[in-house]
Design a protein around this motif. Sequence first.
Motif, PDB file in Angstrom:
ATOM      1  N   ASP A 237       0.683  -1.367   0.254  1.00 44.89           N
ATOM      2  CA  ASP A 237       0.054  -0.166  -0.336  1.00 44.89           C
ATOM      3  C   ASP A 237       0.924   0.918   0.256  1.00 44.89           C
ATOM      4  O   ASP A 237       0.490   2.721   0.137  1.00 44.89           O
ATOM      5  N   ILE A 238       2.203   1.129   0.058  1.00 47.99           N
ATOM      6  CA  ILE A 238       2.977   2.163   0.192  1.00 47.99           C
ATOM      7  C   ILE A 238       4.369   2.521  -1.060  1.00 47.99           C
ATOM      8  O   ILE A 238       4.689   1.110  -1.127  1.00 47.99           O
ATOM      9  N   ARG A 239       4.263   3.269  -1.141  1.00 47.84           N
ATOM     10  CA  ARG A 239       6.174   3.607  -2.300  1.00 47.84           C
ATOM     11  C   ARG A 239       6.477   4.776  -1.499  1.00 47.84           C
ATOM     12  O   ARG A 239       6.863   5.779  -0.945  1.00 47.84           O
ATOM     13  N   VAL A 240       8.198   4.164  -1.314  1.00 50.36           N
ATOM     14  CA  VAL A 240       8.811   4.561  -0.751  1.00 50.36           C
ATOM     15  C   VAL A 240       9.616   5.934  -1.704  1.00 50.36           C
ATOM     16  O   VAL A 240      10.390   4.469  -2.819  1.00 50.36           O
ATOM     17  N   ASP A 241       9.852   7.012  -1.241  1.00 47.33           N
ATOM     18  CA  ASP A 241      11.239   7.260  -2.053  1.00 47.33           C
ATOM     19  C   ASP A 241      11.478   8.253  -1.726  1.00 47.33           C
ATOM     20  O   ASP A 241      11.921   8.698  -0.246  1.00 47.33           O
ATOM     21  N   THR A 242      13.464   7.950  -1.775  1.00 49.92           N
ATOM     22  CA  THR A 242      14.388   8.870  -1.108  1.00 49.92           C
ATOM     23  C   THR A 242      15.112   9.646  -1.983  1.00 49.92           C
ATOM     24  O   THR A 242      15.289   9.313  -3.372  1.00 49.92           O
ATOM     25  N   TYR A 243      15.362  10.454  -0.747  1.00 46.79           N
ATOM     26  CA  TYR A 243      16.209  11.373  -2.035  1.00 46.79           C
ATOM     27  C   TYR A 243      17.154  12.444  -1.363  1.00 46.79           C
ATOM     28  O   TYR A 243      17.299  12.806   0.240  1.00 46.79           O
ATOM     29  N   MET A 244      17.873  13.516  -1.811  1.00 49.12           N
ATOM     30  CA  MET A 244      18.807  14.607  -0.811  1.00 49.12           C
ATOM     31  C   MET A 244      18.147  15.510  -0.070  1.00 49.12           C
ATOM     32  O   MET A 244      17.629  15.829  -0.737  1.00 49.12           O
ATOM     33  N   SER A 245      17.933  15.628   1.722  1.00 51.41           N
ATOM     34  CA  SER A 245      17.426  16.198   1.956  1.00 51.41           C
ATOM     35  C   SER A 245      17.955  18.155   1.476  1.00 51.41           C
ATOM     36  O   SER A 245      18.938  18.033   0.784  1.00 51.41           O
ATOM     37  N   SER A 246      16.970  19.070   1.926  1.00 48.19           N
ATOM     38  CA  SER A 246      17.378  20.381   1.018  1.00 48.19           C
ATOM     39  C   SER A 246      17.110  21.222   2.473  1.00 48.19           C
ATOM     40  O   SER A 246      16.651  21.565   3.336  1.00 48.19           O
ATOM     41  N   GLY A 247      16.944  22.945   1.984  1.00 47.46           N
ATOM     42  CA  GLY A 247      17.261  23.585   2.882  1.00 47.46           C
ATOM     43  C   GLY A 247      18.363  23.498   3.724  1.00 47.46           C
ATOM     44  O   GLY A 247      19.950  23.251   3.535  1.00 47.46           O
ATOM     45  N   PRO A 248      18.555  25.218   4.815  1.00 45.60           N
ATOM     46  CA  PRO A 248      19.531  24.764   5.771  1.00 45.60           C
ATOM     47  C   PRO A 248      20.697  23.733   6.176  1.00 45.60           C
ATOM     48  O   PRO A 248      19.556  23.043   6.364  1.00 45.60           O
ATOM     49  N   GLY A 249      21.028  23.682   6.505  1.00 49.44           N
ATOM     50  CA  GLY A 249      21.941  21.846   7.491  1.00 49.44           C
ATOM     51  C   GLY A 249      23.242  22.090   7.750  1.00 49.44           C
ATOM     52  O   GLY A 249      24.558  22.892   6.878  1.00 49.44           O
ATOM     53  N   SER A 258      18.913  10.739   2.182  1.00 53.34           N
ATOM     54  CA  SER A 258      18.231  10.196   3.899  1.00 53.34           C
ATOM     55  C   SER A 258      17.481  10.376   3.694  1.00 53.34           C
ATOM     56  O   SER A 258      16.667   9.863   4.927  1.00 53.34           O
ATOM     57  N   ALA A 259      16.881  11.614   2.897  1.00 45.14           N
ATOM     58  CA  ALA A 259      14.937  12.030   2.753  1.00 45.14           C
ATOM     59  C   ALA A 259      14.770  10.990   2.427  1.00 45.14           C
ATOM     60  O   ALA A 259      15.163  10.198   1.546  1.00 45.14           O
ATOM     61  N   VAL A 260      13.080  10.453   3.379  1.00 46.26           N
ATOM     62  CA  VAL A 260      12.176   9.759   2.564  1.00 46.26           C
ATOM     63  C   VAL A 260      10.526  10.108   1.799  1.00 46.26           C
ATOM     64  O   VAL A 260      10.535  11.298   2.755  1.00 46.26           O
ATOM     65  N   ARG A 261      10.348   9.490   1.419  1.00 44.90           N
ATOM     66  CA  ARG A 261       9.121  10.439   1.056  1.00 44.90           C
ATOM     67  C   ARG A 261       8.166   8.785   0.883  1.00 44.90           C
ATOM     68  O   ARG A 261       8.858   8.313   0.415  1.00 44.90           O
ATOM     69  N   ILE A 262       7.008   8.868   1.897  1.00 49.53           N
ATOM     70  CA  ILE A 262       5.860   7.656   1.948  1.00 49.53           C
ATOM     71  C   ILE A 262       4.818   8.229   1.314  1.00 49.53           C
ATOM     72  O   ILE A 262       4.149   9.404   1.084  1.00 49.53           O
ATOM     73  N   THR A 263       4.609   7.747   0.062  1.00 54.18           N
ATOM     74  CA  THR A 263       3.356   7.909  -0.666  1.00 54.18           C
ATOM     75  C   THR A 263       2.367   6.683  -0.314  1.00 54.18           C
ATOM     76  O   THR A 263       2.441   5.676  -0.368  1.00 54.18           O
ATOM     77  N   HIS A 264       1.432   6.614   0.052  1.00 59.13           N
ATOM     78  CA  HIS A 264       0.378   5.884   0.635  1.00 59.13           C
ATOM     79  C   HIS A 264      -0.978   5.668  -0.558  1.00 59.13           C
ATOM     80  O   HIS A 264      -2.072   6.693  -0.095  1.00 59.13           O
ATOM     81  N   LEU A 265      -0.668   4.775  -0.874  1.00 57.65           N
ATOM     82  CA  LEU A 265      -1.505   4.803  -2.360  1.00 57.65           C
ATOM     83  C   LEU A 265      -3.557   5.085  -2.828  1.00 57.65           C
ATOM     84  O   LEU A 265      -3.608   4.981  -3.273  1.00 57.65           O
TER      85      LEU A 265
END
Length: 372
Positions: A237-249, A258-265
């Motif tokens: 039921d989910i799709r997990v995408d990873t990407y680079m963190s953005s913004g100040p750091g 390290s950043a994660v995006r989870i989509t509940h289909l």
Amino acid sequence: MADFDFSQEINALHATYDTIAKAIDLDDLQQRIKQLEQEASAPGLWDDPDHAQQVTSKLSAAESQLKRLTTVASRIADVETLVELGREEADQETLAEAQTEIQAVHQTLADIEIQTLLDGEYDERSAVVTIRSGAGGVDAADWAQMLLRMYLRWAERHGYKAKVMDTSYAEEAGIKSATFQVDAPYAYGRLSVEGGTHRLVRISPFDNQSRRQTSFAAVEVVPLVEPTDHIDIPDTDIRVDTYMSSGPGGQGVNTTYSAVRITHLPTGIVVTMQDERSQIQNRAAAMSVLQSRLLVIRHEEEARKKKELAGDIKASWGDQMRSYVLHPYQMVKDLRTGYETSQTQAVFDGDIDGFIDAGIRWRHQQRKQEEA
């Protein structure tokens, strides 16, 4: 002084206190404190830091509540003695002091009463809050960031632990969205009345012609899920995408995925998380927020079914629940409760308890009307 009826006011204090004590159930509160004290002293409690934090936090809140009740009961007894002394001695200064104390106790009881109205299924939990910029372009993004600061300052004023879990920055200024967690007893019950659309009217600092701009931001509040909630989310039921963190750091930002995006289909709900340093931590945090949102959906579906059985009931919450006006006059007004103040800067600095308390009372009245 002659117009002040001491006997009537003291009787009112006793009546209010008795109502609150009955609603809270002092015997039950004392029993809960004993149980929590046993849990807090159990060997190996801190083997599970999250559970230990919950136990100690609940114990501290329960002890604080009991102390407030016993203290206010003592204050009522003391002010009775003060009035008797003032009357016997015909001492106007003593009676003036008693009048001031009676008014202060009324306010303390009103504050305690608010907590008795937090009787929803999830009200005593911690809260997860998401702010999203709406219509208004760069002004809306800036407005969303102003709201984020307002709520974090509110948490700071109360000594609540608040942690920003994810921030999506806008290109020019402000934020597209942000998610933060407030860990405190009844954080959800209090902050849940802040859910809705917030409108800001001001002279735009981003308009070179200094025109008035109306901006919108949406605030979503969900309770933090607990292991007992049993929100099962199949991997399919989910799709997990990873990407680079953005913004100040600092070190490590924009260098690892390290950043994660989870989509509940099934529902289309999207949760992003980039606050933690590792992908595993971000995924766990994102899953927790997703479970919280699904928990709210399940609760709303159950409530909707009950409403269908009860007949047609008008929606309680409008799209626009509060207006913050900085031009042509200074005013913050809640459109549901009618509560307002001209102290706009104090509001932006986190002084929003008046709005929250009025919202809790308003919600309680709405629930009573629906039950009727």
